[in-house]
Design a protein around this motif. Structure first.
Motif, PDB file in Angstrom:
ATOM      1  N   MET A  42       1.052  -1.139   0.335  1.00 33.15           N
ATOM      2  CA  MET A  42       0.401  -0.202  -0.204  1.00 33.15           C
ATOM      3  C   MET A  42       0.858   1.173  -0.210  1.00 33.15           C
ATOM      4  SD  MET A  42      -3.067  -1.077   2.936  1.00 33.15           S
ATOM      5  CE  MET A  42      -3.629   0.089   3.046  1.00 33.15           C
ATOM      6  N   ARG A  43       0.632   2.175  -0.595  1.00 32.35           N
ATOM      7  CA  ARG A  43       1.366   3.586  -0.706  1.00 32.35           C
ATOM      8  C   ARG A  43       0.362   5.100  -0.073  1.00 32.35           C
ATOM      9  NH1 ARG A  43       4.496   3.970  -6.696  1.00 32.35           N
ATOM     10  NH2 ARG A  43       5.851   2.160  -5.667  1.00 32.35           N
ATOM     11  N   MET A  44       0.374   5.330  -0.163  1.00 33.92           N
ATOM     12  CA  MET A  44      -0.325   6.584   0.867  1.00 33.92           C
ATOM     13  C   MET A  44       0.578   7.532   0.656  1.00 33.92           C
ATOM     14  SD  MET A  44      -2.799   7.462   4.067  1.00 33.92           S
ATOM     15  CE  MET A  44      -3.504   6.045   4.149  1.00 33.92           C
ATOM     16  N   GLN A  45      -0.427   9.756  -0.175  1.00 32.35           N
ATOM     17  CA  GLN A  45      -0.028  10.420  -0.363  1.00 32.35           C
ATOM     18  C   GLN A  45      -0.974  10.895   0.968  1.00 32.35           C
ATOM     19  OE1 GLN A  45      -0.769  11.360  -4.171  1.00 32.35           O
ATOM     20  NE2 GLN A  45       1.902  10.921  -4.488  1.00 32.35           N
ATOM     21  N   ILE A  46      -0.540  11.685   1.541  1.00 31.32           N
ATOM     22  CA  ILE A  46      -1.319  12.738   3.002  1.00 31.32           C
ATOM     23  C   ILE A  46      -1.664  13.865   3.743  1.00 31.32           C
ATOM     24  CG2 ILE A  46      -0.332  11.668   4.737  1.00 31.32           C
ATOM     25  CD1 ILE A  46      -3.163  11.342   6.441  1.00 31.32           C
ATOM     26  N   ALA A  47      -1.972  14.470   3.339  1.00 32.44           N
ATOM     27  CA  ALA A  47      -2.205  16.083   3.624  1.00 32.44           C
ATOM     28  C   ALA A  47      -3.002  16.809   5.180  1.00 32.44           C
ATOM     29  CB  ALA A  47      -2.761  17.670   2.659  1.00 32.44           C
ATOM     30  N   ILE A  48      -2.849  16.912   6.052  1.00 29.52           N
ATOM     31  CA  ILE A  48      -4.158  16.706   7.519  1.00 29.52           C
ATOM     32  C   ILE A  48      -4.109  18.206   7.230  1.00 29.52           C
ATOM     33  CG2 ILE A  48      -3.704  17.086   9.882  1.00 29.52           C
ATOM     34  CD1 ILE A  48      -1.984  14.435   9.288  1.00 29.52           C
ATOM     35  N   ARG A  49      -4.824  18.834   7.956  1.00 27.48           N
ATOM     36  CA  ARG A  49      -5.791  19.967   7.968  1.00 27.48           C
ATOM     37  C   ARG A  49      -6.671  20.255   9.873  1.00 27.48           C
ATOM     38  NH1 ARG A  49      -9.548  23.603   3.865  1.00 27.48           N
ATOM     39  NH2 ARG A  49      -8.723  25.586   4.283  1.00 27.48           N
ATOM     40  N   GLU A  50      -5.528  21.347  10.535  1.00 28.31           N
ATOM     41  CA  GLU A  50      -5.976  21.891  11.476  1.00 28.31           C
ATOM     42  C   GLU A  50      -7.469  22.620  11.799  1.00 28.31           C
ATOM     43  OE1 GLU A  50      -4.193  23.526  15.175  1.00 28.31           O
ATOM     44  OE2 GLU A  50      -3.393  24.979  13.728  1.00 28.31           O
ATOM     45  N   THR A  51      -7.726  21.580  12.502  1.00 27.64           N
ATOM     46  CA  THR A  51      -9.240  22.279  12.669  1.00 27.64           C
ATOM     47  C   THR A  51      -9.457  23.174  14.195  1.00 27.64           C
ATOM     48  OG1 THR A  51      -9.570  20.703  13.951  1.00 27.64           O
ATOM     49  CG2 THR A  51      -9.991  20.371  11.811  1.00 27.64           C
ATOM     50  N   GLY A  52      -8.930  23.463  14.990  1.00 15.85           N
ATOM     51  CA  GLY A  52      -8.909  23.756  15.939  1.00 15.85           C
ATOM     52  C   GLY A  52      -9.759  23.099  17.646  1.00 15.85           C
ATOM     53  N   VAL A  53     -10.559  22.236  16.987  1.00 18.47           N
ATOM     54  CA  VAL A  53     -11.827  21.360  17.530  1.00 18.47           C
ATOM     55  C   VAL A  53     -10.461  20.264  19.093  1.00 18.47           C
ATOM     56  CG1 VAL A  53     -13.222  19.793  17.183  1.00 18.47           C
ATOM     57  CG2 VAL A  53     -13.018  21.699  16.277  1.00 18.47           C
ATOM     58  N   THR A  54     -11.250  19.723  19.866  1.00 22.53           N
ATOM     59  CA  THR A  54     -10.670  18.555  20.372  1.00 22.53           C
ATOM     60  C   THR A  54     -12.363  17.659  20.369  1.00 22.53           C
ATOM     61  OG1 THR A  54     -11.539  20.004  22.584  1.00 22.53           O
ATOM     62  CG2 THR A  54      -9.443  20.575  21.280  1.00 22.53           C
ATOM     63  N   ARG A  55     -11.483  16.915  20.875  1.00 24.39           N
ATOM     64  CA  ARG A  55     -12.725  15.249  20.914  1.00 24.39           C
ATOM     65  C   ARG A  55     -11.838  14.433  22.260  1.00 24.39           C
ATOM     66  NH1 ARG A  55     -14.333  10.630  17.807  1.00 24.39           N
ATOM     67  NH2 ARG A  55     -16.502   9.556  18.476  1.00 24.39           N
ATOM     68  N   ASP A  56     -12.831  13.541  23.419  1.00 24.56           N
ATOM     69  CA  ASP A  56     -12.186  12.784  24.021  1.00 24.56           C
ATOM     70  C   ASP A  56     -10.975  13.193  24.694  1.00 24.56           C
ATOM     71  OD1 ASP A  56     -14.854  11.719  23.586  1.00 24.56           O
ATOM     72  OD2 ASP A  56     -14.346  10.608  22.101  1.00 24.56           O
ATOM     73  N   GLY A  57     -10.656  14.331  25.268  1.00 25.81           N
ATOM     74  CA  GLY A  57      -8.963  14.703  24.772  1.00 25.81           C
ATOM     75  C   GLY A  57      -7.686  14.749  23.862  1.00 25.81           C
ATOM     76  N   TYR A  58      -8.084  14.660  22.864  1.00 32.32           N
ATOM     77  CA  TYR A  58      -7.639  14.747  21.374  1.00 32.32           C
ATOM     78  C   TYR A  58      -7.727  15.851  20.879  1.00 32.32           C
ATOM     79  CZ  TYR A  58      -5.980   9.121  22.754  1.00 32.32           C
ATOM     80  OH  TYR A  58      -5.680   8.822  23.478  1.00 32.32           O
ATOM     81  N   ARG A  59      -6.612  16.118  19.876  1.00 34.33           N
ATOM     82  CA  ARG A  59      -7.363  17.635  18.528  1.00 34.33           C
ATOM     83  C   ARG A  59      -7.956  16.367  17.557  1.00 34.33           C
ATOM     84  NH1 ARG A  59      -1.777  18.696  19.630  1.00 34.33           N
ATOM     85  NH2 ARG A  59      -1.268  18.519  17.680  1.00 34.33           N
ATOM     86  N   ALA A  60      -9.081  17.239  16.879  1.00 36.61           N
ATOM     87  CA  ALA A  60      -9.298  16.702  16.327  1.00 36.61           C
ATOM     88  C   ALA A  60      -8.979  17.641  14.933  1.00 36.61           C
ATOM     89  CB  ALA A  60     -11.322  16.307  16.279  1.00 36.61           C
ATOM     90  N   ASP A  61      -8.046  16.672  14.402  1.00 33.13           N
ATOM     91  CA  ASP A  61      -8.082  17.888  12.331  1.00 33.13           C
ATOM     92  C   ASP A  61      -8.383  16.380  11.803  1.00 33.13           C
ATOM     93  OD1 ASP A  61      -6.338  19.119  13.748  1.00 33.13           O
ATOM     94  OD2 ASP A  61      -4.263  17.731  13.926  1.00 33.13           O
ATOM     95  N   ILE A  62      -8.429  16.921  10.584  1.00 34.67           N
ATOM     96  CA  ILE A  62      -8.915  16.199   9.138  1.00 34.67           C
ATOM     97  C   ILE A  62      -7.390  15.857   8.342  1.00 34.67           C
ATOM     98  CG2 ILE A  62     -10.663  16.868   7.075  1.00 34.67           C
ATOM     99  CD1 ILE A  62     -12.143  19.274   8.560  1.00 34.67           C
ATOM    100  N   ALA A  63      -7.757  14.694   7.975  1.00 33.75           N
ATOM    101  CA  ALA A  63      -6.925  14.358   6.935  1.00 33.75           C
ATOM    102  C   ALA A  63      -7.938  13.815   5.717  1.00 33.75           C
ATOM    103  CB  ALA A  63      -6.549  13.278   7.714  1.00 33.75           C
ATOM    104  N   GLY A  64      -6.664  14.369   4.336  1.00 30.87           N
ATOM    105  CA  GLY A  64      -7.482  13.794   3.012  1.00 30.87           C
ATOM    106  C   GLY A  64      -6.071  13.241   1.837  1.00 30.87           C
ATOM    107  N   GLY A  65      -5.815  12.745   0.811  1.00 35.07           N
ATOM    108  CA  GLY A  65      -5.805  12.171   0.445  1.00 35.07           C
ATOM    109  C   GLY A  65      -5.968  11.300  -0.701  1.00 35.07           C
ATOM    110  N   VAL A  66      -4.397  10.343  -1.197  1.00 42.46           N
ATOM    111  CA  VAL A  66      -5.205   9.407  -1.988  1.00 42.46           C
ATOM    112  C   VAL A  66      -4.468   7.983  -1.265  1.00 42.46           C
ATOM    113  CG1 VAL A  66      -5.520  10.526  -4.542  1.00 42.46           C
ATOM    114  CG2 VAL A  66      -3.297   8.873  -3.283  1.00 42.46           C
ATOM    115  N   MET A  67      -5.143   6.508  -1.526  1.00 41.35           N
ATOM    116  CA  MET A  67      -3.822   5.733  -1.214  1.00 41.35           C
ATOM    117  C   MET A  67      -4.106   4.204  -2.297  1.00 41.35           C
ATOM    118  SD  MET A  67      -4.695   2.835   1.745  1.00 41.35           S
ATOM    119  CE  MET A  67      -6.737   2.188   1.536  1.00 41.35           C
ATOM    120  N   GLU A  68      -2.823   4.140  -2.430  1.00 40.41           N
ATOM    121  CA  GLU A  68      -2.859   2.552  -3.572  1.00 40.41           C
ATOM    122  C   GLU A  68      -3.022   1.431  -3.132  1.00 40.41           C
ATOM    123  OE1 GLU A  68      -1.106   3.260  -7.472  1.00 40.41           O
ATOM    124  OE2 GLU A  68       0.364   2.010  -6.744  1.00 40.41           O
ATOM    125  N   THR A  69      -3.729   0.827  -3.587  1.00 41.18           N
ATOM    126  CA  THR A  69      -3.727  -0.638  -2.770  1.00 41.18           C
ATOM    127  C   THR A  69      -2.801  -1.580  -3.791  1.00 41.18           C
ATOM    128  OG1 THR A  69      -5.667  -1.257  -3.727  1.00 41.18           O
ATOM    129  CG2 THR A  69      -5.842  -0.705  -1.581  1.00 41.18           C
TER     130      THR A  69
END
Length: 294
Positions: free
Chosen positions: A1-28
């Motif tokens: 598997m391969r992946m290209q990934i970018a992560i975007r900060e949201t400033g939101v937290t959930r259950d004691g963790y920061r909740a960021d958004i990830a997006g990209g593509v993955m090849e199986t």
């Protein structure tokens, strides 16, 4: 598997963790028989000391999206799902991310492989450093499970130098998350591509066919019938601006008739991107057309 990934900060937290958004593509790989299309999967995303993604690992089986999402799953994008009320897993030290996948038409790097777009949440610990500027590429390591991917380099620097240095934060400033895959950065084949979005592939096929019929000749009864049903479908997909705005309709027609036109509803290689300058020139020309000769 391969992946290209970018992560975007949201400033939101959930259950004691920061909740960021990830997006990209993955090849199986061609040998991976698991079903990923319209499935979600929990993963562990690791980070280096400088905040760059170091690994993405999942030993879980992808599972189908829950029925509670509703029938509009047919027309929504992966990014639409980020704001849906879904029974999401609770982040913990072992699993700190959950992505949803959809198959794309991106050309794979090897025969039989499939490239999926993905979007979802990453939950770094409060004290964990995350760098949001890099687009990272990850791949397998010999002798380690296929489901484990490790940092290989930065897209635009270690990979795809023709793109130049990419600052994802600056490139996405003012943009919504669903515009991430519209950037011409993606894929593992000979050339990076942009994607039309993260709706189902069949929706983009329908939009393209509708525009072909709209601006072409509908010479048979079958063409007229198909055009009518597709026109109704465009309303459902929110692609009915052409019916309301004649200037926009002329603009789309001009783009489609331009030499070397490539459909924006297919992946477009970097070397054939329709530039902003060309788009503006086309739009201005179409706006002025009715006033020529007055």
């Amino acid at each position: 598997m391969r992946m290209q990934i970018a992560i975007r900060e949201t400033g939101v937290t959930r259950d004691g963790y920061r909740a960021d958004i990830a997006g990209g593509v993955m090849e199986t790989s061609p040998d991976d028989r698991r079903v990923y299309d319209e499935c979600r999967m929990p993963l562990h995303v690791g980070f280096r000391d400088d905040g760059v993604v170091s690994s993405v690992v999942s030993l879980r089986t992808p599972t189908a999206l829950p029925d509670g999402i509703g029938p509009d799953l047919d027309i929504c994008s992966l990014e639409d799902l980020l704001v849906r009320k879904i029974d999401r897993f609770r982040p913990n030290g072992g699993l700190n991310a959950e992505f949803v996948f959809r198959a794309t038409d991106l050309p794979p790097s090897q025969h039989g492989a499939t490239v999926y777009a993905f979007s979802g949440f990453v939950y770094p610990e409060e004290s964990e450093r995350v760098s949001y500027t890099e687009l990272c590429q990850l791949g397998p390591r010999g002798g380690i499970a296929e489901e484990a991917m490790f940092f290989d380099g930065i897209v635009g620097e270690d990979f795809r130098p023709e793109l130049g240095r990419i600052d994802v934060v600056e490139e996405m400033r003012g943009a919504t998350m669903d515009q991430l895959v519209l950037k011409p950065w993606w894929g593992f084949g000979d050339e990076p591509h942009s994607l039309p979005g993260t709706m189902r592939r069949t929706n983009y096929d329908q939009i393209e066919l509708f525009q072909q019929l709209h601006f072409g000749e509908r010479s048979t009864v079958e063409d007229q019938s198909h055009y009518g049903s597709l026109k109704n479908r465009m309303v459902m997909l929110g692609m009915d601006n052409m019916f309301k705005d004649p200037i926009f309709e002329r603009y789309i027609g001009a783009r489609r008739s331009a030499p070397g036109f490539l459909s924006p509803y297919r992946p477009i290689p970097f070397s054939a991107q329709f530039s902003r300058k060309e788009a503006v020139e086309t739009l201005v020309t179409e706006i002025l057309t009715p006033f020529r000769g007055m």
